[in-house]
Write a protein that holds these residues in place. Structure first.
Motif, PDB file in Angstrom:
ATOM      1  N   PHE A  43      -1.717 -10.033   4.971  1.00 18.35           N
ATOM      2  CA  PHE A  43      -0.398  -9.435   5.202  1.00 18.35           C
ATOM      3  C   PHE A  43      -0.288  -8.961   6.649  1.00 18.35           C
ATOM      4  CE2 PHE A  43      -1.808  -8.598   0.817  1.00 18.35           C
ATOM      5  CZ  PHE A  43      -0.839  -9.301   0.115  1.00 18.35           C
ATOM      6  N   PRO A  44      -0.233  -9.889   7.598  1.00 15.53           N
ATOM      7  CA  PRO A  44      -0.225  -9.510   9.011  1.00 15.53           C
ATOM      8  C   PRO A  44       0.999  -8.713   9.428  1.00 15.53           C
ATOM      9  CG  PRO A  44       0.243 -11.859   8.752  1.00 15.53           C
ATOM     10  CD  PRO A  44      -0.196 -11.365   7.415  1.00 15.53           C
ATOM     11  N   ASP A  45       2.082  -8.783   8.661  1.00 14.03           N
ATOM     12  CA  ASP A  45       3.311  -8.066   9.003  1.00 14.03           C
ATOM     13  C   ASP A  45       3.529  -6.838   8.117  1.00 14.03           C
ATOM     14  OD1 ASP A  45       4.283  -9.864  11.087  1.00 14.03           O
ATOM     15  OD2 ASP A  45       4.486 -11.314   9.471  1.00 14.03           O
ATOM     16  N   ALA A  46       2.475  -6.350   7.505  1.00 19.70           N
ATOM     17  CA  ALA A  46       2.590  -5.180   6.635  1.00 19.70           C
ATOM     18  C   ALA A  46       3.035  -3.950   7.424  1.00 19.70           C
ATOM     19  CB  ALA A  46       1.258  -4.897   5.950  1.00 19.70           C
ATOM     20  N   ILE A  47       3.711  -3.058   6.739  1.00 17.94           N
ATOM     21  CA  ILE A  47       4.048  -1.750   7.310  1.00 17.94           C
ATOM     22  C   ILE A  47       2.822  -0.851   7.181  1.00 17.94           C
ATOM     23  CG2 ILE A  47       5.436   0.335   6.984  1.00 17.94           C
ATOM     24  CD1 ILE A  47       7.738  -1.432   6.077  1.00 17.94           C
ATOM     25  N   ILE A  48       2.430  -0.230   8.272  1.00 18.48           N
ATOM     26  CA  ILE A  48       1.309   0.710   8.264  1.00 18.48           C
ATOM     27  C   ILE A  48       1.888   2.122   8.185  1.00 18.48           C
ATOM     28  CG2 ILE A  48      -0.751   1.514   9.457  1.00 18.48           C
ATOM     29  CD1 ILE A  48      -0.848  -1.411   8.459  1.00 18.48           C
ATOM     30  N   VAL A  49       1.554   2.823   7.132  1.00 21.35           N
ATOM     31  CA  VAL A  49       2.102   4.156   6.885  1.00 21.35           C
ATOM     32  C   VAL A  49       1.169   5.214   7.468  1.00 21.35           C
ATOM     33  CG1 VAL A  49       2.669   5.803   5.044  1.00 21.35           C
ATOM     34  CG2 VAL A  49       3.393   3.430   4.861  1.00 21.35           C
ATOM     35  N   ASN A  50       1.744   6.270   8.029  1.00 19.72           N
ATOM     36  CA  ASN A  50       0.913   7.306   8.648  1.00 19.72           C
ATOM     37  C   ASN A  50       0.321   8.257   7.606  1.00 19.72           C
ATOM     38  OD1 ASN A  50       2.828   9.412   8.072  1.00 19.72           O
ATOM     39  ND2 ASN A  50       3.928   8.964   9.969  1.00 19.72           N
ATOM     40  N   GLU A  51      -0.646   9.035   8.052  1.00 14.82           N
ATOM     41  CA  GLU A  51      -1.373   9.926   7.148  1.00 14.82           C
ATOM     42  C   GLU A  51      -0.462  10.994   6.535  1.00 14.82           C
ATOM     43  OE1 GLU A  51      -4.605   9.602   6.392  1.00 14.82           O
ATOM     44  OE2 GLU A  51      -5.176   8.060   7.848  1.00 14.82           O
ATOM     45  N   THR A  52       0.510  11.441   7.300  1.00 17.95           N
ATOM     46  CA  THR A  52       1.414  12.486   6.810  1.00 17.95           C
ATOM     47  C   THR A  52       2.220  12.002   5.611  1.00 17.95           C
ATOM     48  OG1 THR A  52       1.579  13.457   9.024  1.00 17.95           O
ATOM     49  CG2 THR A  52       3.300  14.019   7.446  1.00 17.95           C
ATOM     50  N   ASP A  53       2.792  10.814   5.728  1.00 17.52           N
ATOM     51  CA  ASP A  53       3.583  10.283   4.622  1.00 17.52           C
ATOM     52  C   ASP A  53       2.696   9.907   3.433  1.00 17.52           C
ATOM     53  OD1 ASP A  53       5.832  10.667   6.081  1.00 17.52           O
ATOM     54  OD2 ASP A  53       6.281   8.560   6.419  1.00 17.52           O
ATOM     55  N   ALA A  54       1.506   9.403   3.720  1.00 22.59           N
ATOM     56  CA  ALA A  54       0.586   9.072   2.632  1.00 22.59           C
ATOM     57  C   ALA A  54       0.174  10.321   1.868  1.00 22.59           C
ATOM     58  CB  ALA A  54      -0.639   8.362   3.183  1.00 22.59           C
ATOM     59  N   ALA A  55       0.090  11.459   2.565  1.00 30.40           N
ATOM     60  CA  ALA A  55      -0.363  12.707   1.951  1.00 30.40           C
ATOM     61  C   ALA A  55       0.645  13.295   0.968  1.00 30.40           C
ATOM     62  CB  ALA A  55      -0.686  13.739   3.033  1.00 30.40           C
ATOM     63  N   VAL A  56       1.885  12.789   0.980  1.00 27.31           N
ATOM     64  CA  VAL A  56       2.857  13.192  -0.049  1.00 27.31           C
ATOM     65  C   VAL A  56       3.094  12.033  -1.015  1.00 27.31           C
ATOM     66  CG1 VAL A  56       3.962  14.955   1.360  1.00 27.31           C
ATOM     67  CG2 VAL A  56       4.816  12.590   1.472  1.00 27.31           C
ATOM     68  N   LEU A  57       2.114  11.119  -1.065  1.00 33.17           N
ATOM     69  CA  LEU A  57       2.161   9.922  -1.900  1.00 33.17           C
ATOM     70  C   LEU A  57       3.405   9.078  -1.619  1.00 33.17           C
ATOM     71  CD1 LEU A  57       0.656  10.937  -5.371  1.00 33.17           C
ATOM     72  CD2 LEU A  57      -0.463   9.963  -3.356  1.00 33.17           C
ATOM     73  N   GLY A  58       3.716   8.961  -0.315  1.00 32.29           N
ATOM     74  CA  GLY A  58       4.839   8.133   0.079  1.00 32.29           C
ATOM     75  C   GLY A  58       4.665   6.679  -0.307  1.00 32.29           C
ATOM     76  N   LEU A  59       3.412   6.203  -0.316  1.00 28.71           N
ATOM     77  CA  LEU A  59       3.154   4.818  -0.687  1.00 28.71           C
ATOM     78  C   LEU A  59       3.270   4.582  -2.190  1.00 28.71           C
ATOM     79  CD1 LEU A  59       0.289   4.025   1.799  1.00 28.71           C
ATOM     80  CD2 LEU A  59       2.381   2.663   1.542  1.00 28.71           C
ATOM     81  N   ASN A  60       3.250   5.638  -2.948  1.00 25.34           N
ATOM     82  CA  ASN A  60       3.369   5.524  -4.397  1.00 25.34           C
ATOM     83  C   ASN A  60       4.849   5.332  -4.741  1.00 25.34           C
ATOM     84  OD1 ASN A  60       3.184   7.277  -7.365  1.00 25.34           O
ATOM     85  ND2 ASN A  60       1.689   5.696  -6.917  1.00 25.34           N
ATOM     86  N   SER A  61       5.354   4.153  -4.373  1.00 24.91           N
ATOM     87  CA  SER A  61       6.782   3.875  -4.451  1.00 24.91           C
ATOM     88  C   SER A  61       7.040   2.657  -5.331  1.00 24.91           C
ATOM     89  CB  SER A  61       7.340   3.648  -3.049  1.00 24.91           C
ATOM     90  OG  SER A  61       6.684   2.554  -2.434  1.00 24.91           O
ATOM     91  N   PHE A  62       8.312   2.410  -5.621  1.00 22.85           N
ATOM     92  CA  PHE A  62       8.671   1.276  -6.473  1.00 22.85           C
ATOM     93  C   PHE A  62       9.836   0.532  -5.852  1.00 22.85           C
ATOM     94  CE2 PHE A  62      10.600  -0.810 -10.204  1.00 22.85           C
ATOM     95  CZ  PHE A  62       9.471  -1.492 -10.665  1.00 22.85           C
ATOM     96  N   SER A  63       9.667  -0.791  -5.696  1.00 24.41           N
ATOM     97  CA  SER A  63      10.648  -1.611  -5.010  1.00 24.41           C
ATOM     98  C   SER A  63      11.134  -2.754  -5.900  1.00 24.41           C
ATOM     99  CB  SER A  63      10.028  -2.200  -3.731  1.00 24.41           C
ATOM    100  OG  SER A  63      10.909  -3.112  -3.102  1.00 24.41           O
ATOM    101  N   ASP A  64      12.403  -3.118  -5.727  1.00 24.49           N
ATOM    102  CA  ASP A  64      12.933  -4.309  -6.398  1.00 24.49           C
ATOM    103  C   ASP A  64      13.167  -5.439  -5.397  1.00 24.49           C
ATOM    104  OD1 ASP A  64      15.287  -3.648  -5.027  1.00 24.49           O
ATOM    105  OD2 ASP A  64      16.280  -2.822  -6.796  1.00 24.49           O
TER     106      ASP A  64
END
Length: 286
Positions: A217-238
């Motif tokens: 996934f060379p074009d993946a979005i890299i999320v910062n530690e601050t957003d990850a710390a509020v489980l920002g990556l724990n998301s749901f997409s359609d």
């Protein structure tokens, strides 16, 4: 290893973001509380508010309904406060439900409860032999499955799921106990074969796993530690609309830049148990 997935995320040439229908399973947090500690987020000494958890969960539920999703509900069971985190209840693909077999004794009764629901809903239930925590550690991306290990799901469950599903299962090792499930460290933004797109937190993984993610996934979005710390990556997409933690503001910015429609919700009370948007959401794939 399959060939590298090449996607073009340059403005003007990126894939058009189109929402796809979703069918999901959820569980009302009627019995939510933190009475034991099985992850770093949990502190039984810190008070929890079940009524607030219900209010916040209802907003998530209503958001899905408003997006046109088919939302199913499993009845909560007293004594199972983590049952609200439905994603851990199994992994459903092609009408087959691979059941969960939890690591910690406190959650083990959830596995049979979810498998009973799957049977009643007409899915082909596969009872697991290996320890796994369902969609918490299994994410469908394109035609393959990313699979987490290191804290909860055993790597042998990856082999078991590969046999059951007939799909490639790619093992990723988690190394940060705060990101103990794969769905806390990776978000599948577009799972459409040929235009797979994810976001992730590199520090959640060992070096070899980061290499796999960078290659695929060379074009993946890299999320910062601050957003990850509020489980920002724990998301749901359609594929277009992405429901995320409201406090993950930089992730929201990046999603907009990549053509998505981020929708922030506040699940701060459920975060006390170590869960967010995705944890409360199990996708049902016929």
């Amino acid at each position: 290893m399959s060939s590298v997935i090449q996607t073009d995320e340059q403005p003007g040439t990126r894939p058009e973001r189109r929402p796809a229908g979703r069918s999901v399973l959820m569980c009302r947090p009627e019995h939510f509380s933190v009475v034991y500690r099985i992850n770093p987020w949990m502190d039984p000494a810190q008070p929890t508010d079940t009524s607030l958890a219900l209010e916040q969960w209802q907003v998530l539920h209503d958001t899905y309904v408003g997006l046109g999703y088919d939302v199913r509900l499993i009845d909560p069971i007293a004594g199972l406060p983590d049952m609200v985190y439905a994603a851990n209840g199994g992994f459903v693909i092609d009408g087959v439900a691979y059941g969960a077999k939890f690591t910690h004794a406190e959650r083990q009764p959830e596995g049979p409860a979810y498998m009973d629901w799957f049977r009643e809903a007409g899915f082909d239930v596969q009872v697991p032999e290996e320890v796994n925590e369902g969609e918490g550690d299994f994410l469908l991306v394109g035609d393959g499955i990313l699979a987490g290990t290191g804290f909860r799901s055993h790597s042998l469950s990856h082999e078991e799921l590969a046999r059951i599903s007939g799909r490639e299962v790619v093992t990723l090792r988690l190394v940060n106990p705060s990101f103990y499930h794969l769905d806390t460290a990776v978000a599948v933004l577009d799972g459409t074969p040929g235009q797979e797109h994810i976001a992730y937190l590199p520090s959640a993984f060992d070096e070899a796993s980061v290499g796999v993610l960078q290659e695929r996934f060379p074009d993946a979005i890299i999320v910062n530690e601050t957003d990850a710390a509020v489980l920002g990556l724990n998301s749901f997409s359609d594929g277009c609309n992405v429901v995320i933690a409201a406090r993950a503001t930089d992730f929201e910015r990046q999603l907009r830049e990549h053509g998505y429609n981020p929708i922030g919700v506040d699940l701060s009370e459920l975060l006390l148990g170590g869960g967010g948007v995705k944890c409360c959401t199990l996708e049902l794939r016929r």
